[in-house]
Design an enzyme around this catalytic site. Structure first.
Site, PDB file in Angstrom:
ATOM      1  N   ARG A 274      -1.777   9.163   8.544  1.00  0.00           N
ATOM      2  CA  ARG A 274      -1.625   7.758   8.929  1.00  0.00           C
ATOM      3  C   ARG A 274      -1.084   6.909   7.785  1.00  0.00           C
ATOM      4  O   ARG A 274      -1.558   6.984   6.654  1.00  0.00           O
ATOM      5  CB  ARG A 274      -2.996   7.230   9.335  1.00  0.00           C
TER       6      ARG A 274
ATOM      7  N   ARG B 262      -1.396   9.452   0.902  1.00  0.00           N
ATOM      8  CA  ARG B 262      -2.831   9.629   0.674  1.00  0.00           C
ATOM      9  C   ARG B 262      -3.268  11.063   0.479  1.00  0.00           C
ATOM     10  O   ARG B 262      -4.138  11.353  -0.345  1.00  0.00           O
ATOM     11  CB  ARG B 262      -3.602   9.080   1.877  1.00  0.00           C
TER      12      ARG B 262
ATOM     13  N   HIS C  99      -9.668   9.342   2.203  1.00  0.00           N
ATOM     14  CA  HIS C  99      -9.190   8.258   1.341  1.00  0.00           C
ATOM     15  C   HIS C  99      -9.410   8.704  -0.095  1.00  0.00           C
ATOM     16  O   HIS C  99     -10.491   9.179  -0.441  1.00  0.00           O
ATOM     17  CB  HIS C  99      -9.962   6.968   1.631  1.00  0.00           C
TER      18      HIS C  99
ATOM     19  N   GLU D 198       0.856  -1.196   0.000  1.00  0.00           N
ATOM     20  CA  GLU D 198       0.000   0.000   0.000  1.00  0.00           C
ATOM     21  C   GLU D 198       0.886   1.237   0.000  1.00  0.00           C
ATOM     22  O   GLU D 198       2.104   1.153   0.206  1.00  0.00           O
ATOM     23  CB  GLU D 198      -0.953  -0.017   1.198  1.00  0.00           C
TER      24      GLU D 198
ATOM     25  N   HIS E 126     -12.254   9.382   5.819  1.00  0.00           N
ATOM     26  CA  HIS E 126     -11.937   7.968   6.040  1.00  0.00           C
ATOM     27  C   HIS E 126     -11.463   7.681   7.457  1.00  0.00           C
ATOM     28  O   HIS E 126     -11.983   6.812   8.128  1.00  0.00           O
ATOM     29  CB  HIS E 126     -10.865   7.565   5.035  1.00  0.00           C
TER      30      HIS E 126
HETATM   31  P1  FAD Z   1     -14.562   0.806  15.500  1.00  0.00           P
HETATM   32  O1  FAD Z   1     -14.151  -0.424  14.823  1.00  0.00           O
HETATM   33  O2  FAD Z   1     -15.225   1.844  14.685  1.00  0.00           O
HETATM   34  O3  FAD Z   1     -15.547   0.401  16.678  1.00  0.00           O
HETATM   35  C1  FAD Z   1     -16.239   1.389  17.395  1.00  0.00           C
HETATM   36  C2  FAD Z   1     -17.164   0.718  18.394  1.00  0.00           C
HETATM   37  O4  FAD Z   1     -17.661   1.721  19.283  1.00  0.00           O
HETATM   38  C3  FAD Z   1     -18.384   0.056  17.771  1.00  0.00           C
HETATM   39  O5  FAD Z   1     -18.631  -1.145  18.440  1.00  0.00           O
HETATM   40  C4  FAD Z   1     -19.504   1.038  18.087  1.00  0.00           C
HETATM   41  O6  FAD Z   1     -20.788   0.452  18.195  1.00  0.00           O
HETATM   42  C5  FAD Z   1     -19.058   1.553  19.432  1.00  0.00           C
HETATM   43  N1  FAD Z   1     -19.647   2.839  19.809  1.00  0.00           N
HETATM   44  C6  FAD Z   1     -19.478   4.039  19.239  1.00  0.00           C
HETATM   45  N2  FAD Z   1     -20.184   4.973  19.884  1.00  0.00           N
HETATM   46  C7  FAD Z   1     -20.826   4.338  20.897  1.00  0.00           C
HETATM   47  C8  FAD Z   1     -21.717   4.756  21.909  1.00  0.00           C
HETATM   48  N3  FAD Z   1     -22.128   6.016  22.037  1.00  0.00           N
HETATM   49  N4  FAD Z   1     -22.196   3.822  22.778  1.00  0.00           N
HETATM   50  C9  FAD Z   1     -21.820   2.515  22.670  1.00  0.00           C
HETATM   51  N5  FAD Z   1     -20.965   2.066  21.733  1.00  0.00           N
HETATM   52  C10 FAD Z   1     -20.474   2.980  20.862  1.00  0.00           C
HETATM   53  N6  FAD Z   1      -7.521   0.285   8.903  1.00  0.00           N
HETATM   54  C11 FAD Z   1      -6.502  -0.580   8.677  1.00  0.00           C
HETATM   55  O7  FAD Z   1      -5.581  -0.671   9.488  1.00  0.00           O
HETATM   56  N7  FAD Z   1      -6.498  -1.354   7.556  1.00  0.00           N
HETATM   57  C12 FAD Z   1      -7.481  -1.302   6.621  1.00  0.00           C
HETATM   58  O8  FAD Z   1      -7.456  -2.020   5.642  1.00  0.00           O
HETATM   59  C13 FAD Z   1      -8.552  -0.388   6.820  1.00  0.00           C
HETATM   60  N8  FAD Z   1      -9.544  -0.286   5.919  1.00  0.00           N
HETATM   61  C14 FAD Z   1     -10.629   0.474   6.224  1.00  0.00           C
HETATM   62  C15 FAD Z   1     -11.732   0.470   5.360  1.00  0.00           C
HETATM   63  C16 FAD Z   1     -12.878   1.166   5.695  1.00  0.00           C
HETATM   64  C17 FAD Z   1     -14.065   1.154   4.775  1.00  0.00           C
HETATM   65  C18 FAD Z   1     -12.920   1.916   6.904  1.00  0.00           C
HETATM   66  C19 FAD Z   1     -14.153   2.678   7.293  1.00  0.00           C
HETATM   67  C20 FAD Z   1     -11.816   1.960   7.743  1.00  0.00           C
HETATM   68  C21 FAD Z   1     -10.679   1.239   7.405  1.00  0.00           C
HETATM   69  N9  FAD Z   1      -9.570   1.224   8.255  1.00  0.00           N
HETATM   70  C22 FAD Z   1      -8.543   0.383   8.006  1.00  0.00           C
HETATM   71  C23 FAD Z   1      -9.597   1.944   9.516  1.00  0.00           C
HETATM   72  C24 FAD Z   1      -9.947   0.981  10.656  1.00  0.00           C
HETATM   73  O9  FAD Z   1     -10.942   0.082  10.214  1.00  0.00           O
HETATM   74  C25 FAD Z   1     -10.451   1.697  11.878  1.00  0.00           C
HETATM   75  O10 FAD Z   1      -9.646   2.789  12.183  1.00  0.00           O
HETATM   76  C26 FAD Z   1     -10.460   0.760  13.085  1.00  0.00           C
HETATM   77  O11 FAD Z   1     -11.151  -0.404  12.754  1.00  0.00           O
HETATM   78  C27 FAD Z   1     -11.084   1.453  14.274  1.00  0.00           C
HETATM   79  O12 FAD Z   1     -11.269   0.511  15.275  1.00  0.00           O
HETATM   80  P2  FAD Z   1     -11.903   0.960  16.654  1.00  0.00           P
HETATM   81  O13 FAD Z   1     -11.993  -0.247  17.490  1.00  0.00           O
HETATM   82  O14 FAD Z   1     -11.174   2.122  17.192  1.00  0.00           O
HETATM   83  O15 FAD Z   1     -13.366   1.510  16.258  1.00  0.00           O
HETATM   84  C1  SIN Z   2      -7.555   0.632   2.227  1.00  0.00           C
HETATM   85  O1  SIN Z   2      -7.736  -0.582   2.169  1.00  0.00           O
HETATM   86  O2  SIN Z   2      -7.264   1.350   1.277  1.00  0.00           O
HETATM   87  C2  SIN Z   2      -7.684   1.255   3.543  1.00  0.00           C
HETATM   88  C3  SIN Z   2      -6.499   0.923   4.348  1.00  0.00           C
HETATM   89  C4  SIN Z   2      -6.426   1.823   5.507  1.00  0.00           C
HETATM   90  O3  SIN Z   2      -7.157   2.809   5.579  1.00  0.00           O
HETATM   91  O4  SIN Z   2      -5.594   1.559   6.363  1.00  0.00           O
END
Ligand code: FAD
Ligand code: SIN
Length: 559
Positions: free
Chosen positions: A389, A293, A247, A129, A354
């Protein structure tokens, strides 16, 4: 920053039950799950998620998890790439902890059942990437890594009797007593009007990101900045809110919801073309389509603005057809639904909000400026992402720092021997927003997309702030409460804070580009924008400034 500085609900007015735990975790994405699963099994944990268990940003991750596990790679090279992408704003110690922890984190995930894609010789397949100097991105199901990560961790949580799962349970506000976090106010799914108190010596804010602040985003509907807004209301220090990663390539087919086209597609050799078929990125950066990015996002935005159709395209037509279909099955499927072929058509794409780089200031073990409160994952600002990032470092952050936070809590706290409560995994009442609330949220998104997006300037930021304040008073006039209203309030609170931070940083760096201050100021290298309290306002400093002096962290795995 005067809007909404008090809690949304007065803790003193609560009549509902108190649910006592050793730890309460807000969020069941990779960060919250990693913390919960790594805690020793004698800690009683309440794991809250506002939707069904598994619904999160984590679930939609495509590209994968970066880890220096390839034969030509090392944590040191991973560290160098992360620091370079971070544009002078990474916290070097946090980055070191992240990259050193990556191989163990991946091993742990595999040990609890995750299945990553492999090469024909059986070794783990590693993708490429942008801004990575090596192939180091582990992926699953081709482009469905997040689904596999979330599936594995959710299954593991179900096997842990010490973790009570509160799905469809909304966390409204933190309970703060004499400067210490003691718990939170939440709403259980079976009674949308009965507020309950979750209390614990430690609350973990792992509530994810804020993509819903913008009209076009890769994030699912739940990314409404609840964690950030709760922290702002509670007076917890936050930082770097101006750094929002757009993104470059979200599918932009009119009439359809936006859908990410992973950067790994460009890693496999896909081109970006303008409407005349030119590869415009080759003129803008030596790394062309694999430039950082922010560079690609701005390149696409300016190309879109300067061409009559306003369109740019991803082109995979020169790549091996079968290999691409096998590598990106989810995207191929989504394109098919929209009447397009991954390998034979030009795919219209546009930049979209993103990843929220800033957040609650937190050490690698989650410690924040408020005793009793840890922050992890996208809700936190740990300094690993700097101003921009490195792709695929955020699933990794959730895994590694979730582990570190669990080790810290296990070391600092003794479990109180609390009996299990009955887990709440029922479906909640539908969170229907009224047309009025929906209208306010859409107006906020439109303002943020116009003035606080890929390119900003002082005039636009001023307009944004004034317009969002007007919407805040409109929302205040709505007499009802409930999830949709609380989310709207959270979005408004976050929008004002993001606009404030973007106004404060009068330079361009990484994901924050000011057309009125296009230079990067060397005197601001390592200077984070900090909001320690509403009264003190924005100031520059180190992420460690608002944190207590570090305690020793045991980084050993606790499973
Ligand atoms: P999240 O996974 O967003 O979880 C948040 C949690 O908090 C959920 O369970 C939600 O219900 C809960 N929550 C929120 N507010 C409340 C509330 N008020 N009360 C109770 N619960 C609440 N990162 C990578 O490293 N590699 C990738 O390939 C990648 N691809 C991505 C593709 C997409 C489409 C997206 C959107 C993001 C991508 N990212 C990627 C970024 C990465 O997915 C996220 O940054 C990461 O998963 C965040 O994890 P988290 O546990 O912090 O939050
Ligand atoms: C992607 O798959 O392009 C997203 C990866 C990331 O946001 O880390």
């Amino acid at each position: 920053m005067t809007f909404g500085t008090g809690p949304l609900v007065d803790p003193a007015s609560l009549s509902g039950p108190e649910l006592r735990y050793d730890a309460v975790v807000i969020g069941a994405g990779v960060a919250g799950l990693s913390f919960a699963l790594r805690l020793p099994a004698d800690f009683r944990v309440a794991l809250l998620t506002k939707g069904n268990l598994g619904e999160s940003n984590t679930r939609y991750a495509q590209g994968g998890i970066s880890a220096a596990v390839g034969p030509d790679d090392s944590p040191h090279l991973h560290e160098e790439d992360t620091l370079a992408a971070g544009a002078g704003l990474c916290d070097p110690a946090a980055v070191h902890e992240l990259v050193e922890g990556a191989p163990e984190a991946v091993d742990w995930l595999i040990s609890i059942g995750a299945q990553f894609d492999t090469d024909p010789d059986g070794s783990i397949a590693l993708g490429m990437e942008a801004a990575h100097s090596r192939h180091r991105v582990l992926h699953a199901g081709g482009d469905a890594t997040g689904f596999e990560v979330e599936r594995t961790m959710v299954e593991a949580v179900h096997q842990r009797p010490n973790i009570d799962i509160y799905a469809n349970t909304f966390a409204i506000d933190l309970i703060v007593d004499e400067g210490t976090c003691r718990g939170l106010i939440g709403v259980l799914p079976d009674d949308a009007h009965s507020l309950v108190r979750f209390t614990a010596p430690v609350v973990v804010l792992a509530a994810g990101g804020a993509g819903q602040l913008w009209s076009v985003t890769s994030n699912p509907p739940g990314a409404t900045a609840d964690g950030l807004a709760m922290a702002l209301r509670a007076g917890v220090a936050v930082a770097d809110l101006e750094f929002v990663q757009f993104h470059p390539t979200v599918m932009a087919v009119p009439g359809w919801e936006s859908f990410l086209v992973t950067e790994a597609v460009r890693g496999e050799g896909a081109y970006l073309r303008d409407e005349a078929g030119n590869r415009f990125m080759t003129a803008l950066h030596p790394l062309a389509e694999l430039a950082p990015r922010d560079v690609v996002a701005r390149g696409i935005q300016s190309t879109m603005a300067s061409t009559p159709s306003g369109q740019v395209f991803l082109d995979l037509r020169h790549l091996d057809r079968d290999a691409m279909l096998a590598r990106f099955p989810t995207i191929a499927q989504e394109l098919k639904r929209r009447g397009l072929s991954l390998t034979d058509d030009l795919i219209p794409v546009a930049p979209a909000a993103h990843y929220f780089i800033g957040g609650v200031v937190a050490a690698a073990n989650g410690v924040t400026s408020m005793p009793g409160l840890l922050a992890l994952g996208e809700a936190a600002c740990s300094g690993v992402h700097g101003a921009n990032r490195l792709a695929s470092n955020s699933l990794l952050e959730g895994l590694v720092f979730g582990r570190d936070a669990a080790a810290y809590v296990a070391e600092m706290q003794t479990p109180a021997g609390i009996p299990s409560a009955s887990p709440k995994e029922s479906a909640g009442p539908p969170a229907e927003a009224s047309a009025e609330v929906r209208g306010i949220v859409e107006a906020v998104q439109s303002i943020m997309s116009q003035h606080v997006a890929v390119v900003r300037d002082a005039g636009g930021l001023r307009k944004a702030e004034a317009a969002v304040r007007e919407l805040a008073s409109k929302l205040d006039d709505i007499p009802t409460s409930g999830k949709a209203v609380w989310e709207a309030r959270n979005l408004i609170q976050a929008a004002l804070a993001v606009a404030g931070a973007a106004t404060f940083r009068e330079e361009s760096r990484g994901a924050h580009f000011r057309s009125d201050y296009p230079e990067t100021l060397t005197e601001l290298d390592g200077q984070h924008s900090l909001l320690v309290s509403a009264e003190s306002g924005w100031q520059f400093g180190s992420l460690s400034d608002p944190l207590p002096a570090p305690s020793p962290v045991t980084a050993a795995a606790t499973r």
